[in-house]
Design an enzyme around this catalytic site. Structure first.
Site, PDB file in Angstrom:
ATOM      1  CG  HIS A  87     -17.672  31.834  28.068  1.00 26.65           C
ATOM      2  ND1 HIS A  87     -16.946  31.126  27.138  1.00 26.65           N
ATOM      3  CD2 HIS A  87     -17.976  33.014  27.487  1.00 26.65           C
ATOM      4  CE1 HIS A  87     -16.815  31.840  26.037  1.00 26.65           C
ATOM      5  NE2 HIS A  87     -17.423  33.000  26.218  1.00 26.65           N
ATOM      6  CG  ASP A 204     -15.463  34.342  22.792  1.00 32.35           C
ATOM      7  OD1 ASP A 204     -15.828  34.325  23.969  1.00 32.35           O
ATOM      8  OD2 ASP A 204     -16.231  34.147  21.827  1.00 32.35           O
ATOM      9  CD  GLU A 238     -20.992  32.571  25.814  1.00 34.53           C
ATOM     10  OE1 GLU A 238     -21.585  33.564  25.356  1.00 34.53           O
ATOM     11  OE2 GLU A 238     -20.111  31.951  25.166  1.00 34.53           O
ATOM     12  CD  GLU A 239     -18.020  30.359  22.635  1.00 37.26           C
ATOM     13  OE1 GLU A 239     -18.955  30.636  21.851  1.00 37.26           O
ATOM     14  OE2 GLU A 239     -17.053  31.118  22.803  1.00 37.26           O
ATOM     15  CG  ASP A 259     -18.254  36.802  25.859  1.00 38.37           C
ATOM     16  OD1 ASP A 259     -17.381  36.578  24.981  1.00 38.37           O
ATOM     17  OD2 ASP A 259     -19.040  35.926  26.262  1.00 38.37           O
ATOM     18  CG  HIS A 339     -16.819  32.840  17.527  1.00 38.67           C
ATOM     19  ND1 HIS A 339     -18.052  32.241  17.578  1.00 38.67           N
ATOM     20  CD2 HIS A 339     -16.567  33.233  18.799  1.00 38.67           C
ATOM     21  CE1 HIS A 339     -18.526  32.275  18.814  1.00 38.67           C
ATOM     22  NE2 HIS A 339     -17.631  32.889  19.572  1.00 38.67           N
TER      23      HIS A 339
END
Length: 395
Positions: A87, A204, A238-239, A259, A339
């Site tokens: 992504h 990410d 995606e997030e 990922d 994150h």
């Protein structure tokens, strides 16, 4: 039944090539991707970049209406074919309202803690131009608030953007064009250390995108013909959960998501190998596809491990939830503090890139998957009986 089919014992044809990883391309592509702001919903620029890179590599592709990319590296056979997905979107924020003193309240895009937002340099994208600022706690100065700076709760309601503009009232902010719903991009601030660590926000999943492009480049430059069509998918939501729900070809039989893995106590992931996920919050990954990937790692000496992620979902979940009858798996590079202030190592990116290129060169996990519906013949089997216990030796 205890018979095993070829699908359970991964087939590793002798012609599979472990190709050299172009580290220079991998790092430079990652840094270029990180330099492009792309919070979910604000991804057009990164889509253009990846599209132009695919054109440079000579890979045909199409875009969905919203900008997800569906590229194809053709193989000798069209069915059953496969997809590899990463992504392009990242975490971010959005303007919620402007306070009377000219500070800007925000809400997150994606799931991340305001703890990691504190101190971030940001860009606010408006209809009339861009503005810079910093996300700060509402009570930011110990000279004013004393110990309250340490006792205020960690929550998005307790942070705000201090604009680098001459504003002190809400009307001042409105006059420079900032309004509710404007996107906020978080500066990545990447650093590549001499000993191979890469520290940045948004690894990410821009590191995963860089690995997928690097693996594809290696295959194309080596002139290797793939056994079956391989679709390179780059998703843009995606997030926030929708991911690969609307980008798959109808005839894709197996899909591997790329990922990040999460090194932490009671987790098996590290920053120095590729992690094969066995399960995430959406459920187990496909037994046969997962064992095939593990077999590729073992057969070709790729440093790897297994892990289970309790509070995690990826593009595979959105693809299955959208009604696609496909086998799915998840392969990961290790990311410490996911994150947040993320960190990985080139060891992990190299291992992931190796696995991607070998998987693209390998036969289908289950040949019968060329049929959407079919007979029992050729359907794989999982072992259900314990192996025989060796007879006890007596002196």
């Amino acid at each position: 039944m205890n018979s095993r089919t070829a699908a359970q014992t991964p087939r590793h044809a002798p012609e599979l090539n472990k190709l050299p990883v172009d580290r220079g391309y991998l790092i430079s592509t990652l840094l270029k991707l990180l330099a492009i702001p792309s919070p979910s919903g604000y991804t057009d620029s990164v889509v253009h970049f990846v599209g132009e890179e695919l054109q440079r590599l000579g890979v045909d592709f199409e875009l969905t209406r919203r900008g997800a990319i569906r590229a194809t590296v053709p193989g000798r056979k069209r069915k059953p074919n496969r997809a590899v997905v990463a992504h392009l979107d990242t975490l971010g924020a959005m303007v919620k309202h402007v306070k009377p003193d000219g500070r800007v309240s925000v809400v997150p895009i994606g799931t991340w803690s305001s703890r990691f937002a504190e101190g971030a340099r940001v860009t606010i994208f408006t209809d009339e131009g861009n503005h810079r600022g910093t996300i700060l706690p509402n009570k930011a100065s110990g000279h004013v608030y004393d110990k309250e700076i340490d006792t205020q709760p960690v929550a998005w309601d307790n942070v705000e953007i201090r604009l680098d503009e001459h504003v002190s009232r809400a009307v001042d902010v409105a006059e420079i064009g900032i309004g509710v719903g404007d996107f906020v991009a978080i500066d990545p601030q990447p650093e590549v250390t001499d000993n191979g660590f890469i520290v940045s926000r948004h690894l990410d999943n821009k590191a995963g995108v860089a690995c997928l492009l690097t693996a594809s480049k290696a295959i194309l430059e080596a002139g290797i013909e793939l056994p079956i069509d391989c679709h390179l998918l780059f998703t843009i939501f995606e997030e926030v959960g929708s991911g690969a729900s609307a980008v798959l070809h109808r005839d894709v039989a197996e899909m591997v998501s790329i990922d990040n893995a999460t090194p932490a106590p009671n987790q098996s992931s590290t920053e120095h190998n590729v992690t094969i996920a066995m399960k995430d919050s959406s459920g187990p990954f496909d037994y046969h596809l997962t064992r095939k990937l593990l077999g590729l790692c073992r057969s070709h000496g790729i440093p790897h491990g297994r892990d289970v992620f309790k509070f995690y979902r990826c593009d595979a979940a959105s693809a299955v939830e959208a009604g696609n009858d496909i086998r799915t798996a998840l392969i990961c590079f290790g990311v410490d503090a996911s994150h947040g202030w993320e960190r990985t190592h080139l060891d992990s990116l190299n291992a992931l890139t190796d696995l991607i290129s070998l998987y693209m060169q390998s036969p289908a996990a289950v040949e019968r998957d060329r049929m959407e519906l079919g007979p029992l013949k050729g359907f794989p089997d999982q072992p259900t009986e314990a192996p025989p216990v060796p007879e006890r030796q007596h002196d």
